[in-house]
Write a protein that holds these residues in place. Structure first.
Motif, PDB file in Angstrom:
ATOM      1  N   SER A  47      -4.833  21.474   3.047  1.00  0.00           N
ATOM      2  CA  SER A  47      -3.613  20.710   2.778  1.00  0.00           C
ATOM      3  C   SER A  47      -3.076  20.898   1.363  1.00  0.00           C
ATOM      4  N   LEU A  48      -1.748  20.807   1.262  1.00  0.00           N
ATOM      5  CA  LEU A  48      -1.059  20.891  -0.028  1.00  0.00           C
ATOM      6  C   LEU A  48      -0.886  19.528  -0.675  1.00  0.00           C
ATOM      7  N   PHE A  49      -1.149  18.472   0.084  1.00  0.00           N
ATOM      8  CA  PHE A  49      -1.033  17.124  -0.494  1.00  0.00           C
ATOM      9  C   PHE A  49      -1.772  16.126   0.391  1.00  0.00           C
ATOM     10  N   GLU A  50      -2.491  15.206  -0.251  1.00  0.00           N
ATOM     11  CA  GLU A  50      -3.194  14.136   0.455  1.00  0.00           C
ATOM     12  C   GLU A  50      -3.200  12.883  -0.416  1.00  0.00           C
ATOM     13  N   GLY A  51      -3.237  11.720   0.251  1.00  0.00           N
ATOM     14  CA  GLY A  51      -3.429  10.473  -0.466  1.00  0.00           C
ATOM     15  C   GLY A  51      -4.915  10.186  -0.625  1.00  0.00           C
ATOM     16  N   TRP A  52      -5.656  10.365   0.455  1.00  0.00           N
ATOM     17  CA  TRP A  52      -7.118  10.278   0.516  1.00  0.00           C
ATOM     18  C   TRP A  52      -7.470  10.779   1.901  1.00  0.00           C
ATOM     19  N   SER A  53      -8.126  11.905   1.996  1.00  0.00           N
ATOM     20  CA  SER A  53      -8.243  12.625   3.260  1.00  0.00           C
ATOM     21  C   SER A  53      -9.290  12.027   4.194  1.00  0.00           C
ATOM     22  N   SER A  54      -8.847  11.677   5.401  1.00  0.00           N
ATOM     23  CA  SER A  54      -9.766  11.132   6.410  1.00  0.00           C
ATOM     24  C   SER A  54     -10.796  12.165   6.839  1.00  0.00           C
ATOM     25  N   TRP A  85       0.858  -1.194   0.000  1.00  0.00           N
ATOM     26  CA  TRP A  85       0.000   0.000   0.000  1.00  0.00           C
ATOM     27  C   TRP A  85       0.884   1.230   0.000  1.00  0.00           C
ATOM     28  N   ILE A  86       0.678   2.090  -0.991  1.00  0.00           N
ATOM     29  CA  ILE A  86       1.398   3.366  -1.065  1.00  0.00           C
ATOM     30  C   ILE A  86       0.381   4.473  -0.834  1.00  0.00           C
ATOM     31  N   PRO A  87       0.480   5.189   0.289  1.00  0.00           N
ATOM     32  CA  PRO A  87      -0.497   6.248   0.573  1.00  0.00           C
ATOM     33  C   PRO A  87      -0.450   7.379  -0.457  1.00  0.00           C
ATOM     34  N   ASP A  88       0.756   7.839  -0.801  1.00  0.00           N
ATOM     35  CA  ASP A  88       0.868   8.932  -1.758  1.00  0.00           C
ATOM     36  C   ASP A  88       2.324   9.091  -2.176  1.00  0.00           C
ATOM     37  N   PHE A  89       2.565  10.033  -3.070  1.00  0.00           N
ATOM     38  CA  PHE A  89       3.913  10.309  -3.584  1.00  0.00           C
ATOM     39  C   PHE A  89       4.311  11.744  -3.249  1.00  0.00           C
ATOM     40  N   GLN A  90       3.965  12.147  -2.049  1.00  0.00           N
ATOM     41  CA  GLN A  90       4.183  13.524  -1.635  1.00  0.00           C
ATOM     42  C   GLN A  90       5.639  13.944  -1.747  1.00  0.00           C
ATOM     43  N   HIS A  91       6.557  13.054  -1.414  1.00  0.00           N
ATOM     44  CA  HIS A  91       7.973  13.433  -1.383  1.00  0.00           C
ATOM     45  C   HIS A  91       8.514  13.781  -2.765  1.00  0.00           C
ATOM     46  N   LEU A  92       7.822  13.326  -3.816  1.00  0.00           N
ATOM     47  CA  LEU A  92       8.258  13.649  -5.171  1.00  0.00           C
ATOM     48  C   LEU A  92       7.659  14.969  -5.658  1.00  0.00           C
ATOM     49  N   TYR A  93       6.550  15.381  -5.056  1.00  0.00           N
ATOM     50  CA  TYR A  93       5.914  16.644  -5.428  1.00  0.00           C
ATOM     51  C   TYR A  93       6.333  17.791  -4.515  1.00  0.00           C
ATOM     52  N   LEU A  94       6.584  17.481  -3.241  1.00  0.00           N
ATOM     53  CA  LEU A  94       6.983  18.510  -2.269  1.00  0.00           C
ATOM     54  C   LEU A  94       8.280  18.072  -1.591  1.00  0.00           C
ATOM     55  N   PRO A  95       9.375  17.959  -2.352  1.00  0.00           N
ATOM     56  CA  PRO A  95      10.621  17.411  -1.794  1.00  0.00           C
ATOM     57  C   PRO A  95      11.219  18.252  -0.674  1.00  0.00           C
ATOM     58  N   LYS A 111       0.435  20.459   5.587  1.00  0.00           N
ATOM     59  CA  LYS A 111      -0.952  20.670   5.986  1.00  0.00           C
ATOM     60  C   LYS A 111      -1.366  22.133   5.851  1.00  0.00           C
ATOM     61  N   ASN A 112      -0.373  23.008   5.630  1.00  0.00           N
ATOM     62  CA  ASN A 112      -0.668  24.379   5.193  1.00  0.00           C
ATOM     63  C   ASN A 112      -1.305  25.252   6.272  1.00  0.00           C
ATOM     64  N   HIS A 113      -0.922  25.048   7.533  1.00  0.00           N
ATOM     65  CA  HIS A 113      -1.488  25.868   8.606  1.00  0.00           C
ATOM     66  C   HIS A 113      -1.078  27.337   8.480  1.00  0.00           C
ATOM     67  N   ASP A 114       0.147  27.590   8.023  1.00  0.00           N
ATOM     68  CA  ASP A 114       0.570  28.984   7.914  1.00  0.00           C
ATOM     69  C   ASP A 114      -0.314  29.744   6.932  1.00  0.00           C
ATOM     70  N   PHE A 115      -0.669  29.108   5.835  1.00  0.00           N
ATOM     71  CA  PHE A 115      -1.601  29.681   4.863  1.00  0.00           C
ATOM     72  C   PHE A 115      -2.941  29.978   5.539  1.00  0.00           C
ATOM     73  N   LEU A 116      -3.411  29.028   6.341  1.00  0.00           N
ATOM     74  CA  LEU A 116      -4.691  29.171   7.022  1.00  0.00           C
ATOM     75  C   LEU A 116      -4.675  30.343   8.002  1.00  0.00           C
ATOM     76  N   PHE A 117      -3.591  30.482   8.762  1.00  0.00           N
ATOM     77  CA  PHE A 117      -3.503  31.560   9.738  1.00  0.00           C
ATOM     78  C   PHE A 117      -3.424  32.927   9.059  1.00  0.00           C
ATOM     79  N   LYS A 118      -2.770  32.984   7.909  1.00  0.00           N
ATOM     80  CA  LYS A 118      -2.720  34.246   7.158  1.00  0.00           C
ATOM     81  C   LYS A 118      -4.110  34.618   6.639  1.00  0.00           C
ATOM     82  N   ALA A 119      -4.867  33.617   6.257  1.00  0.00           N
ATOM     83  CA  ALA A 119      -6.239  33.880   5.836  1.00  0.00           C
ATOM     84  C   ALA A 119      -7.055  34.431   6.999  1.00  0.00           C
ATOM     85  N   TRP A 120      -6.832  33.895   8.199  1.00  0.00           N
ATOM     86  CA  TRP A 120      -7.570  34.374   9.374  1.00  0.00           C
ATOM     87  C   TRP A 120      -7.178  35.808   9.717  1.00  0.00           C
TER      88      TRP A 120
END
Length: 471
Positions: free
Chosen positions: A283-290, A107-117, A206-215
């Motif tokens: 989030s900037l990347f997910e395999g399948w979001s819970s 099972w491979i959750p995602d390929f995040q490390h290749l998109y966001l190295p 998970k992009n919290h800094d983006f979220l806080f700037k929006a707030w």
């Protein structure tokens, strides 16, 4: 067993799978055992709530005395995976790895490390590269949570001969969750009456800094909106992430608007999702979001970053925004806010629960079809199948592909005719409402499918992908 305090998504993955099996009729439900390796034994408490749904525990390792102290209930002991292979029909998931010889699926959750190295250390990137290469070369069956991840696998490993399948999980929320008073949980954490909620680990992607700037922009526009954040605050790969986010909250003067709760009991987290105005997943990347699946089950409005996988999940009440444009998120919140009120919305919850049940049932059936298919791939004869039929069903070339010139030849037709209808029905999968309709594993050759149709057995094609053997 996968998942721990640092990766609650893995815990949710196992929980969703085990709970989904409960929707199957008892006679069709596979026995489920939780295999616990010595390396992850310390995290077993995160899975205790599903113990009553299991048929047993299996400890894989050498320190059975430690296992007895931690598990405190009876278990089966295997010293090696070879021993485990003798006990189980199928092992899943082999998380981001492969165990040669074991009837299993990687099972491979995602390929995040290749998109966001940049979010990974050189060591971690190398480790993942080597693991995924090993899977591509050695694994016979690989499962992904999304079509998007499967597409990535074929892009990065075009020469892999592994059979690939998608198993998208869906969350089955217990009926008792809907019956509890979410207002009491809001008061338990001293939260305001109106808030949005983000339930994520505090990892960079998970992009919290983006979220806080929006707030901060919302504050400047005179909108005094509260944000609740749950999830682990520590990140072993990037320990500086959370302190930087705390500093950012201070710099933006958001201490009164942002409420960070950290890890809380899952029961409380679900009640806060119910009580919230809406959920937000930046989030900037997910395999399948819970959290997307939880929001779907609860009928919540959810602000979703514009990831391809989020569009693939596509919950009914989603509001998508550009994950790199703070102003877009702010405007989407301002446009939607007048229509939001504190939950729960009982009407939405009831309708959403009903809709999710069919998704969960499909999820359970799909998992079972993968299990059955693995028996063919690993040539492990299913006990209820006549030997002649088994030999026929496994009439595939060593490279895993059906011989095009061997379809419906005379001897094969004769072989089918020599197998009675009862044997055919035994191999047919039995979880379909129409008794005349059966589904077969994808690895069954086309000539066998056509042979079965001679007996008046209809075959559902959505689990049969013969093209895999005709490439």
């Amino acid at each position: 067993m996968i998942g721990n305090q640092g990766w609650l998504g893995g815990v949710s993955y196992i929980e969703s799978l085990v709970q989904a099996m409960q929707c199957l009729d008892k006679e069709d439900r596979p026995q489920i055992y939780l295999a616990i390796s010595e390396e992850i034994l310390h995290a077993v408490d995160f899975h205790r709530k599903i113990f009553p749904l299991l048929d047993g525990l299996i400890y894989v390792g050498n320190n059975d005395e430690m296992a007895r102290d931690i598990l405190q209930i009876p278990f089966t002991h295997c010293c090696t995976y070879d021993e485990l292979n003798e006990l189980l029909d199928f092992y899943f998931p082999v998380n981001s790895d492969v165990i040669p010889g074991l009837c299993s699926a990687s099972w491979i959750p995602d390929f995040q490390h290749l998109y966001l190295p940049d979010y990974f250390s050189p060591f971690e990137r190398c480790k993942r590269d080597q693991a995924f290469q090993r899977i591509a070369e050695q694994s016979r069956l690989v499962v992904f949570s999304s079509e998007n991840a499967k597409k990535d696998f074929h892009h990065f490993f075009p020469d892999s001969k592994a059979i690939t399948r998608v198993l998208s999980f869906h969350t089955n929320i217990d009926n008792q969750v809907y019956e509890k008073n979410s207002l009491e949980i809001q008061k338990k954490y001293n939260l305001p009456n109106e808030f949005l909620i983000c339930s994520n680990q505090f990892w960079p992607h998970k992009n919290h800094d983006f979220l806080f700037k929006a707030w901060s922009l919302l504050n400047k526009k005179g909108k005094n909106i509260h944000l609740v954040c749950t999830g682990p605050t520590d990140d072993p790969q990037s320990p500086e992430t959370y302190p930087k986010l705390q500093a950012l909250i201070n710099d933006l003067n958001l201490n009164d608007n942002i409420h960070i709760l950290g890890i809380i009991p899952r029961e409380d987290q679900l009640q806060l999702l119910r009580r919230s105005l809406a959920v937000i997943q930046p989030s900037l990347f997910e395999g399948w979001s819970s959290v997307v699946e939880e929001s779907r089950a609860l009928g919540k409005t959810i602000f979703l970053s514009d990831l391809p996988v989020h569009y693939e999940q596509n919950p009914k009440y989603a509001v998508f925004f550009d994950r790199y444009d703070v102003n877009d998120l702010v405007q989407k919140i301002l446009d939607t806010l007048p229509n939001l009120s504190p939950g729960p919305d009982f009407s939405r919850e009831r309708t959403s629960w009903e809709n999710v049940q069919s998704l969960i049932e499909d999820y359970a059936h799909q998992f079972c079809s993968i299990v059955i298919e693995a028996q063919y791939i690993f040539n492990r004869k299913i006990k209820t199948i006549n030997k002649s039929l088994w030999n026929l069903l496994t009439e595939i070339q060593p490279d895993g592909k059906l011989d095009k010139n061997n379809e419906l030849h005379e001897t094969t037709c004769q072989s089918i005719e020599n197998i009675n209808q009862e044997d055919c029905l035994e191999v047919a999968y039995k979880n379909i409402r129409d008794p005349k309709t059966k589904i077969l594993p994808r690895s069954v050759p086309q000539h066998v499918i056509q042979g079965l149709s001679q007996y008046g057995i209809n075959v559902i094609n959505y689990v049969i992908d013969v093209d895999d053997y005709h490439q």
